[in-house]
Design a protein around this motif. Structure first.
Motif, PDB file in Angstrom:
ATOM      1  N   UNK A 103       0.843  -1.194   0.000  1.00 50.58           N
ATOM      2  CA  UNK A 103       0.000   0.000   0.000  1.00 50.58           C
ATOM      3  C   UNK A 103       0.877   1.241   0.000  1.00 50.58           C
ATOM      4  N   UNK A 104       0.626   2.139  -0.943  1.00 48.98           N
ATOM      5  CA  UNK A 104       1.321   3.430  -0.997  1.00 48.98           C
ATOM      6  C   UNK A 104       2.841   3.280  -0.990  1.00 48.98           C
ATOM      7  N   UNK A 105       3.332   2.314  -1.742  1.00 50.94           N
ATOM      8  CA  UNK A 105       4.766   2.106  -1.831  1.00 50.94           C
ATOM      9  C   UNK A 105       5.377   1.399  -0.642  1.00 50.94           C
ATOM     10  N   UNK A 106       4.556   1.007   0.325  1.00 55.76           N
ATOM     11  CA  UNK A 106       5.042   0.296   1.503  1.00 55.76           C
ATOM     12  C   UNK A 106       4.153  -0.888   1.813  1.00 55.76           C
ATOM     13  N   UNK A 107       3.853  -1.046   3.101  1.00 58.06           N
ATOM     14  CA  UNK A 107       3.057  -2.186   3.548  1.00 58.06           C
ATOM     15  C   UNK A 107       2.014  -1.740   4.563  1.00 58.06           C
ATOM     16  N   UNK A 108       0.905  -2.485   4.602  1.00 59.92           N
ATOM     17  CA  UNK A 108      -0.128  -2.252   5.603  1.00 59.92           C
ATOM     18  C   UNK A 108      -0.437  -3.578   6.291  1.00 59.92           C
ATOM     19  N   UNK A 109      -0.334  -3.599   7.633  1.00 62.11           N
ATOM     20  CA  UNK A 109      -0.507  -4.826   8.421  1.00 62.11           C
ATOM     21  C   UNK A 109      -1.803  -4.785   9.212  1.00 62.11           C
ATOM     22  N   UNK A 110      -2.488  -5.945   9.249  1.00 63.82           N
ATOM     23  CA  UNK A 110      -3.688  -6.115  10.059  1.00 63.82           C
ATOM     24  C   UNK A 110      -3.666  -7.506  10.690  1.00 63.82           C
ATOM     25  N   UNK A 111      -3.957  -7.569  11.970  1.00 67.62           N
ATOM     26  CA  UNK A 111      -3.990  -8.868  12.633  1.00 67.62           C
ATOM     27  C   UNK A 111      -3.714  -8.739  14.119  1.00 67.62           C
ATOM     28  N   UNK A 112      -3.418  -9.866  14.747  1.00 66.37           N
ATOM     29  CA  UNK A 112      -3.183  -9.894  16.193  1.00 66.37           C
ATOM     30  C   UNK A 112      -2.095 -10.911  16.520  1.00 66.37           C
ATOM     31  N   UNK A 113      -1.299 -10.608  17.543  1.00 67.55           N
ATOM     32  CA  UNK A 113      -0.269 -11.503  18.041  1.00 67.55           C
ATOM     33  C   UNK A 113      -0.486 -11.720  19.535  1.00 67.55           C
ATOM     34  N   UNK A 114      -0.201 -12.932  19.998  1.00 65.45           N
ATOM     35  CA  UNK A 114      -0.510 -13.299  21.384  1.00 65.45           C
ATOM     36  C   UNK A 114       0.748 -13.609  22.184  1.00 65.45           C
ATOM     37  N   UNK A 115       0.704 -13.285  23.459  1.00 65.22           N
ATOM     38  CA  UNK A 115       1.749 -13.593  24.442  1.00 65.22           C
ATOM     39  C   UNK A 115       3.126 -13.176  23.909  1.00 65.22           C
ATOM     40  N   UNK A 116       3.255 -11.917  23.587  1.00 64.14           N
ATOM     41  CA  UNK A 116       4.531 -11.362  23.144  1.00 64.14           C
ATOM     42  C   UNK A 116       5.337 -11.005  24.396  1.00 64.14           C
ATOM     43  N   UNK A 117       6.414 -11.741  24.638  1.00 65.15           N
ATOM     44  CA  UNK A 117       7.183 -11.552  25.866  1.00 65.15           C
ATOM     45  C   UNK A 117       7.802 -10.164  25.913  1.00 65.15           C
TER      46      UNK A 117
END
Length: 383
Positions: free
Chosen positions: A142-156
């Motif tokens: 997106x727009x020459x870069x990146x677009x992230x969507x989501x979820x991450x769990x138990x990130x220490x």
């Protein structure tokens, strides 16, 4: 094959052992583990000064180790003291950056090795069920870069991290190995939110939510769609680290139980003189040696071919999970009622051993993975 540690590795193990014995006693550990950040930044810098972080990375990346034996030596000593500083996330995130990161991303390694930065590895998801290739978080151009969507769990140590290595799917099905990419996501980027919480065995974790997170093109680590090999290698380092950490915790819990049996008296004699208890301790001693052999084998296989590496890592994780859970039960029972008290360090070792079994895959997962890699080809036989 030579299983002896080098002189440098022995010196590192001795230095770390003396440091944690003098500076990381149980009261200190509990104070740090229950603190708002879940670790001590001053202590993190001191570990950097000792070379404990640098030992996890190869010389070409600013460290002075990086081999499987180096990782095992460091984490075994950390396990003996139940150290809660962010070594595991640093190892996995740092190994991914060292492997495929660009110059800007690799600049973080120097700060990490000095103990001046905290990096987190954000890969596990609420529905991933330990499967390394199951990534539902999406990244699109997106727009020459990146677009992230989501979820991450138990990130220490997610709340305290200066940046994250995040896995996301850029193509293919949700559980395919192809189509996974890795991204460097700095702290406080718009669209990323963190919900932190205390972990049951000390320290803190966080849930990471990504909502239309915009990243530049150079946030990508390596090539798009081709991040699984790097991801698997980083997870492999983590599996070895957890297995070695469990080994250190098991040896410490075993020693504490042995001391208790030698001092607790009943009917006028130490209870350690009872033959039934001696047999139980002998069984545990044999099990710990089996776990040590599995960790040594995994450390030797870390830099080897994929199939042999993954089998050795899963074998080690399965073994320490099984032996660690057994030792936790036996040690608490042999201590009697006092084994359940919060004030006794043993209870915390038992809790940590049980939780290690559930990090990066439990016994059942790694037994299936070990069997799957036993078939012809590299693909894991999925359940």
């Amino acid at each position: 094959m030579n299983f002896e540690l080098t002189e440098e590795q022995r010196m590192l193990a001795d230095t770390l052992a003396r440091f944690v014995a003098a500076q990381y006693g149980f009261p200190t550990r509990e104070r740090i583990a229950r603190s708002p950040e879940g670790f001590d930044r001053g202590m993190w810098r001191r570990f950097g000064e000792l070379g404990a972080i640098g030992a996890l990375f190869a010389p070409e990346h600013g460290g002075f180790g990086g081999a499987g034996d180096d990782i095992a030596v460091v984490f075994e000593q950390l396990g003996r003291a139940l150290v809660v500083e962010p070594f595991l996330g640093a190892l996995m995130a740092g190994s991914a950056i060292a492997r495929v990161g660009n110059a800007q991303q690799r600049a973080w390694l120097a700060r990490l090795i000095d103990g001046e930065a905290v990096l987190a590895f954000a890969h596990g998801e609420p529905d991933s069920r330990y499967e390394p290739a199951r990534v539902a978080t999406e990244a699109e151009r997106a727009n020459g870069g990146w677009r992230l969507n989501g979820a991450k769990a138990v990130v220490l140590c997610g709340e305290a991290a200066d940046g994250f290595v995040v896995s996301a799917r850029t193509s293919a099905a949700v559980d395919a190995e192809q189509g996974i990419s890795l991204f460097w996501v700095p702290r406080d980027v718009p669209g990323m939110t963190l919900r932190g919480y205390a972990l049951i065995d000390g320290g803190r974790g966080a849930e990471l939510a990504l909502r239309d997170v915009a990243l530049p093109a150079d946030a990508l680590l390596g090539e798009a769609d081709d991040g699984f090999a790097t991801l698997e290698a980083a997870l492999g380092c983590g599996l070895l680290a957890l297995s070695a950490q469990a080994l250190g915790a098991m040896e410490q819990a075993f020693g504490a139980t042995l001391d208790y049996l030698r001092t607790r008296r009943q009917f006028g004699v130490p209870i350690g003189s009872f033959q039934a208890l001696q047999h139980r301790m002998a069984d545990l001693a044999i099990d710990i040696e089996q776990a040590r052999s599995a960790v040594i084998n995994a450390a030797a296989a870390l830099a080897g071919p994929r199939r042999a590496r993954e089998r050795a890592l899963s074998a080690a994780k399965y073994t320490v999970g099984q032996v660690g859970s057994k030792l936790a039960r036996e040690a608490v029972q042999l201590h009697g009622g006092i084994g359940m008290t919060w004030e006794l360090p043993l209870a915390h070792y038992a809790k940590r051993l049980v939780m290690i079994d559930h990090q990066l895959g439990d016994e059942d997962h790694h037994l299936a993975r070990y069997i799957g890699f036993g078939f012809e080809g590299d693909a894991v036989q999925r359940r």
